[in-house]
Design an enzyme around this catalytic site. Structure first.
Site, PDB file in Angstrom:
ATOM      1  N   HIS A  34     -32.855  64.871  51.831  1.00 30.17           N
ATOM      2  CA  HIS A  34     -31.622  65.466  52.355  1.00 30.17           C
ATOM      3  C   HIS A  34     -31.337  64.940  53.754  1.00 30.17           C
ATOM      4  O   HIS A  34     -31.935  65.374  54.738  1.00 30.17           O
ATOM      5  CB  HIS A  34     -31.719  66.987  52.393  1.00 30.17           C
ATOM      6  CG  HIS A  34     -30.401  67.670  52.558  1.00 30.17           C
ATOM      7  ND1 HIS A  34     -29.761  68.342  51.540  1.00 30.17           N
ATOM      8  CD2 HIS A  34     -29.572  67.781  53.627  1.00 30.17           C
ATOM      9  CE1 HIS A  34     -28.610  68.835  51.969  1.00 30.17           C
ATOM     10  NE2 HIS A  34     -28.472  68.491  53.252  1.00 30.17           N
ATOM     11  N   HIS A  36     -27.691  63.043  56.059  1.00 24.88           N
ATOM     12  CA  HIS A  36     -26.276  62.695  56.045  1.00 24.88           C
ATOM     13  C   HIS A  36     -26.083  61.394  56.815  1.00 24.88           C
ATOM     14  O   HIS A  36     -26.942  61.010  57.620  1.00 24.88           O
ATOM     15  CB  HIS A  36     -25.437  63.794  56.702  1.00 24.88           C
ATOM     16  CG  HIS A  36     -25.654  65.154  56.134  1.00 24.88           C
ATOM     17  ND1 HIS A  36     -25.110  65.560  54.927  1.00 24.88           N
ATOM     18  CD2 HIS A  36     -26.376  66.207  56.595  1.00 24.88           C
ATOM     19  CE1 HIS A  36     -25.475  66.808  54.680  1.00 24.88           C
ATOM     20  NE2 HIS A  36     -26.251  67.224  55.677  1.00 24.88           N
ATOM     21  N   ARG A 127     -22.394  68.048  44.972  1.00 21.86           N
ATOM     22  CA  ARG A 127     -22.691  69.216  45.792  1.00 21.86           C
ATOM     23  C   ARG A 127     -21.442  70.083  45.959  1.00 21.86           C
ATOM     24  O   ARG A 127     -20.344  69.569  46.173  1.00 21.86           O
ATOM     25  CB  ARG A 127     -23.177  68.776  47.169  1.00 21.86           C
ATOM     26  CG  ARG A 127     -23.683  69.909  48.058  1.00 21.86           C
ATOM     27  CD  ARG A 127     -23.818  69.458  49.491  1.00 21.86           C
ATOM     28  NE  ARG A 127     -24.777  70.257  50.250  1.00 21.86           N
ATOM     29  CZ  ARG A 127     -24.813  70.333  51.571  1.00 21.86           C
ATOM     30  NH1 ARG A 127     -23.931  69.653  52.293  1.00 21.86           N
ATOM     31  NH2 ARG A 127     -25.715  71.066  52.188  1.00 21.86           N
ATOM     32  N   HIS A 184     -31.767  74.012  51.409  1.00 20.10           N
ATOM     33  CA  HIS A 184     -32.272  74.641  52.640  1.00 20.10           C
ATOM     34  C   HIS A 184     -32.855  76.031  52.406  1.00 20.10           C
ATOM     35  O   HIS A 184     -32.552  76.989  53.145  1.00 20.10           O
ATOM     36  CB  HIS A 184     -31.151  74.718  53.689  1.00 20.10           C
ATOM     37  CG  HIS A 184     -30.556  73.387  54.051  1.00 20.10           C
ATOM     38  ND1 HIS A 184     -31.285  72.227  54.137  1.00 20.10           N
ATOM     39  CD2 HIS A 184     -29.270  73.039  54.341  1.00 20.10           C
ATOM     40  CE1 HIS A 184     -30.481  71.218  54.475  1.00 20.10           C
ATOM     41  NE2 HIS A 184     -29.257  71.686  54.584  1.00 20.10           N
ATOM     42  N   ASP A 250     -32.866  66.705  56.905  1.00 21.29           N
ATOM     43  CA  ASP A 250     -31.523  67.159  57.264  1.00 21.29           C
ATOM     44  C   ASP A 250     -30.954  66.384  58.452  1.00 21.29           C
ATOM     45  O   ASP A 250     -30.025  66.850  59.116  1.00 21.29           O
ATOM     46  CB  ASP A 250     -31.505  68.664  57.528  1.00 21.29           C
ATOM     47  CG  ASP A 250     -30.087  69.255  57.543  1.00 21.29           C
ATOM     48  OD1 ASP A 250     -29.222  68.701  56.835  1.00 21.29           O
ATOM     49  OD2 ASP A 250     -29.864  70.233  58.264  1.00 21.29           O
ATOM     50  N   ASN A 255     -23.902  70.815  62.661  1.00 19.66           N
ATOM     51  CA  ASN A 255     -23.599  72.259  62.668  1.00 19.66           C
ATOM     52  C   ASN A 255     -24.846  73.097  62.934  1.00 19.66           C
ATOM     53  O   ASN A 255     -25.143  74.059  62.220  1.00 19.66           O
ATOM     54  CB  ASN A 255     -22.969  72.673  61.327  1.00 19.66           C
ATOM     55  CG  ASN A 255     -21.526  72.236  61.220  1.00 19.66           C
ATOM     56  OD1 ASN A 255     -20.739  72.428  62.128  1.00 19.66           O
ATOM     57  ND2 ASN A 255     -21.187  71.626  60.109  1.00 19.66           N
TER      58      ASN A 255
END
Length: 295
Positions: A34, A36, A127, A184, A250, A255
């Protein structure tokens, strides 16, 4: 339709922390399941509207991070700030030498031909977000109605939700025609302990072979380093369903309340299980089985 919320004009989020080098030597073939990638914005513009604006965090930076951490495989998750334009992830997959795969964002109206194209390009899942700050417009029933087509294409469903929603989403997700990956650790409040109602509901879901969970985000469910409550919940999930847990850093931590040290997150893996076979399953065997990396 799972669209991002309007851009709130907040300052651009930056990523300045240089990660430490972990002391834990990871098993060969370890997978970060996971992350981005963001931008660069001149090549891959951010969506309008959007709920947040990250700084560029492109594929070259990600590849270098994984070399630094000792990670050889990865799954890149499309971010809401790029909307339904999955090209930024597709580009990273194409440059990843077969070691990078993806999870896409699509509208419920997505055509089968587009899902086929995404699957051929290295996307293994779709997702859907049920988070307040991402303002999903999809119902869980409509999402589950999409899963027979995902199953036919060898794809699965990834779900990101507010922890309290597990009690209403869970019974519907049990009707999915394909595997369901919960992001998560279900975003539970780790400080409530094992007996917290949301965490107990997550444990019950994992008793069904349809469900996987990402034991990522110890720093999201427990905001205080060294994340002892988050590590404890990860330990319990790994022990509860060792064959259906996945781990992700992550990166680059969008955020978030803070930017955790990725080297520290890797070293925390040593505490997830005293059983080396469980660590091998978490980092190598489970992601290989679910995501199907090429040999």
């Amino acid at each position: 339709m799972n669209a991002p919320t309007p851009h709130l004009q907040q300052p651009v989020q930056t990523y300045t922390l240089a990660p430490s080098r972990p002391s834990l030597v990871l098993p060969a073939g370890s997978c970060d399941s996971h992350v981005h990638v963001f931008g660069p914005v001149d090549a891959f513009p951010y969506a309008e509207p959007r709920s947040f604006t990250p700084a560029d965090a492109g594929k070259e930076t990600l590849f270098a991070l994984h070399r630094h951490l000792g990670i050889s495989r990865c799954v890149i998750v499309q971010s809401a700030c790029h909307g339904y334009d999955n090209r930024v992830v597709e580009d990273a997959i194409a440059h990843g030498g077969g070691r990078y795969l993806g999870v896409a964002l699509v509208p419920l109206s997505v055509e089968r031909t587009e899902l086929q194209r995404l699957a051929a390009a290295g996307f293994r899942a779709i997702r859907f977000n049920f988070m307040k700050h991402l303002n999903t417009g999809a119902s869980v029933e409509d999402v589950v109605a999409l899963t027979p087509m995902l199953a036919e294409l060898g794809m699965h469903l990834q779900i990101h939700f507010e922890s309290a929603l597990i009690h209403s989403l869970g019974p519907v997700l049990q009707q999915s025609a394909c595997p369901v990956v919960i992001d998560h650790m279900g975003r539970v409040d780790a400080t409530l302990g094992r007996e917290g109602a949301d965490f107990q509901a997550l444990l019950r879901l994992l008793e069904q072979p349809l469900f996987y969970v990402k034991v990522s985000g110890i720093d999201r469910i427990d905001a205080t380093p060294p994340y002892l409550h988050g590590i404890a919940r990860a330990q319990e999930l790994v022990a509860h369903a060792p064959e259906r847990v996945l781990w992700g850093s992550d990166w680059p931590h969008p955020n978030h309340t803070h930017v955790p040290d990725d080297g520290v997150l890797v070293d925390a893996l040593a505490q997830f299980s005293p059983n080396p076979a469980h660590l091998q399953a978490l980092l190598v065997d489970n992601p290989q089985r679910l995501y199907r990396f090429a040999a």
